[in-house]
Design a protein around this motif. Structure first.
Motif, PDB file in Angstrom:
ATOM      1  N   GLY A 171      -1.710   3.613  -3.700  1.00 12.86           N
ATOM      2  CA  GLY A 171      -2.656   4.976  -3.327  1.00 12.86           C
ATOM      3  C   GLY A 171      -2.198   5.878  -4.060  1.00 12.86           C
ATOM      4  O   GLY A 171      -1.891   7.153  -3.376  1.00 12.86           O
ATOM      5  N   THR A 189      -4.876  10.011  -5.378  1.00 13.91           N
ATOM      6  CA  THR A 189      -4.897  11.151  -4.981  1.00 13.91           C
ATOM      7  C   THR A 189      -3.360  11.581  -4.384  1.00 13.91           C
ATOM      8  O   THR A 189      -2.598  11.041  -4.248  1.00 13.91           O
ATOM      9  CB  THR A 189      -5.722  11.486  -3.590  1.00 13.91           C
ATOM     10  OG1 THR A 189      -5.291  10.606  -2.702  1.00 13.91           O
ATOM     11  CG2 THR A 189      -7.180  10.913  -4.192  1.00 13.91           C
ATOM     12  N   GLY A 190      -3.398  12.949  -4.059  1.00  8.61           N
ATOM     13  CA  GLY A 190      -2.334  13.510  -3.123  1.00  8.61           C
ATOM     14  C   GLY A 190      -0.828  13.048  -3.731  1.00  8.61           C
ATOM     15  O   GLY A 190      -0.592  13.265  -4.821  1.00  8.61           O
ATOM     16  N   ILE A 191       0.078  12.764  -2.699  1.00  7.94           N
ATOM     17  CA  ILE A 191       1.594  12.429  -3.087  1.00  7.94           C
ATOM     18  C   ILE A 191       1.579  11.377  -4.099  1.00  7.94           C
ATOM     19  O   ILE A 191       2.384  11.531  -5.090  1.00  7.94           O
ATOM     20  CB  ILE A 191       2.172  12.305  -1.823  1.00  7.94           C
ATOM     21  CG1 ILE A 191       1.973  13.658  -0.957  1.00  7.94           C
ATOM     22  CG2 ILE A 191       3.694  11.941  -2.052  1.00  7.94           C
ATOM     23  CD1 ILE A 191       2.641  13.323   0.596  1.00  7.94           C
ATOM     24  N   GLY A 192       0.693  10.332  -3.978  1.00  6.79           N
ATOM     25  CA  GLY A 192       1.055   9.105  -4.605  1.00  6.79           C
ATOM     26  C   GLY A 192       0.504   9.699  -6.194  1.00  6.79           C
ATOM     27  O   GLY A 192       1.162   9.346  -7.135  1.00  6.79           O
ATOM     28  N   ALA A 231      -4.848  -3.233   2.781  1.00  2.00           N
ATOM     29  CA  ALA A 231      -5.093  -3.704   4.050  1.00  2.00           C
ATOM     30  C   ALA A 231      -4.944  -5.364   3.905  1.00  2.00           C
ATOM     31  O   ALA A 231      -5.059  -6.014   4.840  1.00  2.00           O
ATOM     32  CB  ALA A 231      -6.051  -3.188   4.716  1.00  2.00           C
ATOM     33  N   GLY A 291      -1.659   5.302   2.528  1.00  3.46           N
ATOM     34  CA  GLY A 291      -1.510   5.424   4.050  1.00  3.46           C
ATOM     35  C   GLY A 291      -2.841   6.223   4.696  1.00  3.46           C
ATOM     36  O   GLY A 291      -3.438   7.076   3.834  1.00  3.46           O
ATOM     37  N   VAL A 292      -3.027   6.011   5.647  1.00  2.00           N
ATOM     38  CA  VAL A 292      -4.145   6.744   6.442  1.00  2.00           C
ATOM     39  C   VAL A 292      -3.866   7.081   7.995  1.00  2.00           C
ATOM     40  O   VAL A 292      -2.902   6.808   8.489  1.00  2.00           O
ATOM     41  CB  VAL A 292      -5.249   5.541   6.737  1.00  2.00           C
ATOM     42  CG1 VAL A 292      -6.023   5.565   5.334  1.00  2.00           C
ATOM     43  CG2 VAL A 292      -5.029   4.509   7.492  1.00  2.00           C
ATOM     44  N   ILE A 331      -2.824  -0.952   6.915  1.00  2.00           N
ATOM     45  CA  ILE A 331      -2.471  -0.243   5.646  1.00  2.00           C
ATOM     46  C   ILE A 331      -1.166   0.366   5.666  1.00  2.00           C
ATOM     47  O   ILE A 331      -0.269   0.049   4.757  1.00  2.00           O
ATOM     48  CB  ILE A 331      -3.642   0.932   5.423  1.00  2.00           C
ATOM     49  CG1 ILE A 331      -5.093   0.196   5.182  1.00  2.00           C
ATOM     50  CG2 ILE A 331      -3.219   1.769   4.236  1.00  2.00           C
ATOM     51  CD1 ILE A 331      -6.008   1.385   5.375  1.00  2.00           C
ATOM     52  N   SER A 353       7.162   7.197   3.974  1.00  2.00           N
ATOM     53  CA  SER A 353       6.969   7.209   5.647  1.00  2.00           C
ATOM     54  C   SER A 353       6.385   8.742   5.779  1.00  2.00           C
ATOM     55  O   SER A 353       5.602   9.070   5.531  1.00  2.00           O
ATOM     56  CB  SER A 353       8.288   6.974   6.237  1.00  2.00           C
ATOM     57  OG  SER A 353       8.294   7.067   7.371  1.00  2.00           O
ATOM     58  N   SER A 354       7.179   9.283   6.872  1.00  2.00           N
ATOM     59  CA  SER A 354       6.611  10.513   7.548  1.00  2.00           C
ATOM     60  C   SER A 354       7.708  11.279   8.367  1.00  2.00           C
ATOM     61  O   SER A 354       8.386  10.299   8.998  1.00  2.00           O
ATOM     62  CB  SER A 354       5.506  10.152   8.454  1.00  2.00           C
ATOM     63  OG  SER A 354       4.902  11.637   8.885  1.00  2.00           O
ATOM     64  N   ILE A 361       2.120  18.361   4.013  1.00  2.00           N
ATOM     65  CA  ILE A 361       2.226  18.776   2.628  1.00  2.00           C
ATOM     66  C   ILE A 361       0.497  18.802   2.342  1.00  2.00           C
ATOM     67  O   ILE A 361      -0.291  18.134   2.968  1.00  2.00           O
ATOM     68  CB  ILE A 361       2.646  17.377   1.812  1.00  2.00           C
ATOM     69  CG1 ILE A 361       4.112  16.914   2.200  1.00  2.00           C
ATOM     70  CG2 ILE A 361       2.707  17.756   0.098  1.00  2.00           C
ATOM     71  CD1 ILE A 361       5.161  17.927   1.855  1.00  2.00           C
ATOM     72  N   PRO A 366      -5.389  15.721   0.697  1.00  2.00           N
ATOM     73  CA  PRO A 366      -6.869  15.465   1.496  1.00  2.00           C
ATOM     74  C   PRO A 366      -6.501  14.823   2.879  1.00  2.00           C
ATOM     75  O   PRO A 366      -7.063  15.046   3.631  1.00  2.00           O
ATOM     76  CB  PRO A 366      -7.313  14.196   0.514  1.00  2.00           C
ATOM     77  CG  PRO A 366      -6.796  14.501  -0.834  1.00  2.00           C
ATOM     78  CD  PRO A 366      -5.360  15.187  -0.626  1.00  2.00           C
ATOM     79  N   ASN A 403      -4.520  15.855   5.193  1.00  2.00           N
ATOM     80  CA  ASN A 403      -4.333  16.772   6.061  1.00  2.00           C
ATOM     81  C   ASN A 403      -5.802  17.745   6.053  1.00  2.00           C
ATOM     82  O   ASN A 403      -5.561  18.936   6.714  1.00  2.00           O
ATOM     83  CB  ASN A 403      -3.087  17.828   5.507  1.00  2.00           C
ATOM     84  CG  ASN A 403      -1.908  17.248   6.173  1.00  2.00           C
ATOM     85  OD1 ASN A 403      -1.972  16.425   7.252  1.00  2.00           O
ATOM     86  ND2 ASN A 403      -0.878  17.294   5.461  1.00  2.00           N
TER      87      ASN A 403
HETATM   88  P1  NAI Z   1      -3.898  11.286   0.846  1.00  2.00           P
HETATM   89  O1  NAI Z   1      -4.967  10.930   1.571  1.00  2.00           O
HETATM   90  O2  NAI Z   1      -4.452  11.937  -0.666  1.00  2.00           O
HETATM   91  O3  NAI Z   1      -3.413   9.739   0.161  1.00  2.00           O
HETATM   92  C1  NAI Z   1      -3.386   8.619   0.694  1.00  2.00           C
HETATM   93  C2  NAI Z   1      -3.769   7.767  -0.359  1.00  2.00           C
HETATM   94  O4  NAI Z   1      -3.606   6.362   0.060  1.00  2.00           O
HETATM   95  C3  NAI Z   1      -5.277   7.909  -1.227  1.00  2.00           C
HETATM   96  O5  NAI Z   1      -5.156   7.928  -2.550  1.00  2.00           O
HETATM   97  C4  NAI Z   1      -5.934   6.769  -0.422  1.00  2.00           C
HETATM   98  O6  NAI Z   1      -7.131   6.431  -1.274  1.00  2.00           O
HETATM   99  C5  NAI Z   1      -5.001   5.646  -0.495  1.00  2.00           C
HETATM  100  N1  NAI Z   1      -5.391   4.665   0.649  1.00  2.00           N
HETATM  101  C6  NAI Z   1      -5.872   4.693   1.603  1.00  2.00           C
HETATM  102  N2  NAI Z   1      -6.352   3.689   2.231  1.00  2.00           N
HETATM  103  C7  NAI Z   1      -5.910   2.529   1.300  1.00  2.00           C
HETATM  104  C8  NAI Z   1      -6.047   1.262   1.021  1.00  2.00           C
HETATM  105  N3  NAI Z   1      -6.632   0.503   1.964  1.00  2.00           N
HETATM  106  N4  NAI Z   1      -5.517   0.763  -0.176  1.00  2.00           N
HETATM  107  C9  NAI Z   1      -4.997   1.507  -0.988  1.00  2.00           C
HETATM  108  N5  NAI Z   1      -5.218   2.626  -1.128  1.00  2.00           N
HETATM  109  C10 NAI Z   1      -5.351   3.333  -0.082  1.00  2.00           C
HETATM  110  O7  NAI Z   1      -2.744  11.787   1.520  1.00  2.00           O
HETATM  111  P2  NAI Z   1      -1.217  11.981   1.100  1.00  2.00           P
HETATM  112  O8  NAI Z   1      -0.752  12.874   1.932  1.00  2.00           O
HETATM  113  O9  NAI Z   1      -0.877  11.928  -0.331  1.00  2.00           O
HETATM  114  O10 NAI Z   1      -0.676  10.766   1.669  1.00  2.00           O
HETATM  115  C11 NAI Z   1       0.297   9.682   0.917  1.00  2.00           C
HETATM  116  C12 NAI Z   1       1.343   9.116   2.132  1.00  2.00           C
HETATM  117  O11 NAI Z   1       1.986  10.134   2.423  1.00  2.00           O
HETATM  118  C13 NAI Z   1       0.687   8.414   3.303  1.00  2.00           C
HETATM  119  O12 NAI Z   1       1.339   7.202   3.393  1.00  2.00           O
HETATM  120  C14 NAI Z   1       0.734   9.447   4.426  1.00  2.00           C
HETATM  121  O13 NAI Z   1       0.894   8.758   5.440  1.00  2.00           O
HETATM  122  C15 NAI Z   1       1.921   9.996   3.916  1.00  2.00           C
HETATM  123  N6  NAI Z   1       2.335  11.485   4.515  1.00  2.00           N
HETATM  124  C16 NAI Z   1       1.739  12.475   4.138  1.00  2.00           C
HETATM  125  C17 NAI Z   1       2.112  13.818   4.481  1.00  2.00           C
HETATM  126  C18 NAI Z   1       1.305  14.832   4.240  1.00  2.00           C
HETATM  127  O14 NAI Z   1       1.713  16.127   5.058  1.00  2.00           O
HETATM  128  N7  NAI Z   1       0.386  15.052   3.400  1.00  2.00           N
HETATM  129  C19 NAI Z   1       3.322  13.798   5.703  1.00  2.00           C
HETATM  130  C20 NAI Z   1       3.741  12.638   5.986  1.00  2.00           C
HETATM  131  C21 NAI Z   1       3.572  11.511   5.334  1.00  2.00           C
END
Ligand code: NAI
Length: 258
Positions: free
Chosen positions: A12, A15-18, A65, A92-93, A113, A146-147, A193, A196, A198
């Motif tokens: 993943g 975008t985002g953290i990844g 998934a 994550g979602v 997921i 995790s979270s 954080i 997207p 959030n």
């Molecule tokens: P994000 O929505 O930008 O990142 C999630 C990424 O997972 C996206 O790139 C999305 O395309 C990908 N993804 C979703 N379903 C997928 C699938 N079936 N197969 C492959 N990729 C898939 O949001 P963020 O915040 O960067 O989230 C990353 C991780 O951080 C997640 O696991 C989220 O639960 C965790 N997290 C984020 C927090 C925050 O405040 N942003 C707080 C706690 C945990």
């Protein structure tokens, strides 16, 4: 350069953290496999950033998934780079849903997921790492994104909390089983954080105000607030660190209210 010549997969990571982790890893000297499900353009931008840092990248479309797709992601990494040193199971979602309205489809979507996909990403990577340990004495690093919600509840997110709570014990379990192969397993637990995921929170001024009141450090986090601890856990410096969770949340988890 704390990850010089390491091979890392970040799930993943379009975008985002990844994405921030993938780009940081490249700046720290790692070759990086970028995984996305739908956003090919953003994954291509991430690849450009990895290459601009002077490292090799590989973009792999795979739905976390789908266990066969998860295995394909890891197998393609090993085919391309010869090994896998670091797995960051980040994809994550979440979706706000009142607990009385959670149906089987919602439950399975989140779990498949966030928990099942993360487990099989870790297991598939660990199989390669264990073989390498047997052959060369070198293990590997597994990091689950995790979270704070592996620890604290979150109204309207019961399934999400269950998935992250699952990661808490998954991390501990894998750490004790895989330690003898020098594979470390740790969780990073972000809290609020700017990414997207959030979007509903970030567009609601009242909720931001409440969140800031509960955050001792008084701000919402940026993705680069998270990449430092992930880099540390992936690095040689963290060689004796396993089975633990690291909170990156401005103090949100332990805040105190009168
Ligand atoms: P994000 O929505 O930008 O990142 C999630 C990424 O997972 C996206 O790139 C999305 O395309 C990908 N993804 C979703 N379903 C997928 C699938 N079936 N197969 C492959 N990729 C898939 O949001 P963020 O915040 O960067 O989230 C990353 C991780 O951080 C997640 O696991 C989220 O639960 C965790 N997290 C984020 C927090 C925050 O405040 N942003 C707080 C706690 C945990």
């Amino acid at each position: 350069m704390r990850l010089k010549d390491q091979v890392a997969v970040v799930t993943g990571s379009s975008t985002g953290i990844g994405r921030a982790v993938a780009e940081r890893f490249a700046r720290e000297g790692a070759d990086v496999v970028i995984n996305y499900r739908k956003s090919a353009d953003e994954a291509a931008e991430c690849l450009k950033a990895v290459e601009a840092a002077g490292r090799r990248g590989l973009v792999v479309q795979a739905d976390m998934a789908d266990v066969s797709a998860v295995r394909r992601l890891v197998d393609q990494t090993v085919e391309e780079f010869g090994r896998i040193d670091i797995m960051v199971a980040n994809a994550g979602v979440e979706k706000e849903t009142p607990v009385l309205e959670i149906d089987e489809e919602h439950w399975d979507w989140i779990m498949d997921i966030n928990l099942k996909g993360a487990f099989f990403a870790a297991q598939t990577a660990a199989k390669h790492m264990a073989k390498r340990f047997d052959a060369e004495g070198v293990g590997g690093r597994i990091i689950f994104m995790s979270s704070v919600h592996e620890e604290i509840p979150f109204p309207l997110h019961a399934a999400y909390c269950a998935s992250k709570g699952g990661l808490k014990l998954l991390c501990r379990g894998l750490a004790v089983e895989l330690g003898h192969k020098q594979i470390t397993v740790n969780n990073v637990c972000p809290g609020a954080i700017k990414t997207p995921i959030n979007a509903p929170l970030l567009s609601n001024k009242e909720r931001i105000k409440d969140l800031l009141a509960q955050t001792p450090l008084g701000r919402i986090g940026e993705t680069d607030d998270v990449t430092g601890i992930v880099t540390f856990l992936a690095s040689e410096e963290a060689r004796f660190v396993t089975g633990s969770s690291y909170f990156v949340d401005g103090g949100l988890t332990w805040h105190y209210e009168e």
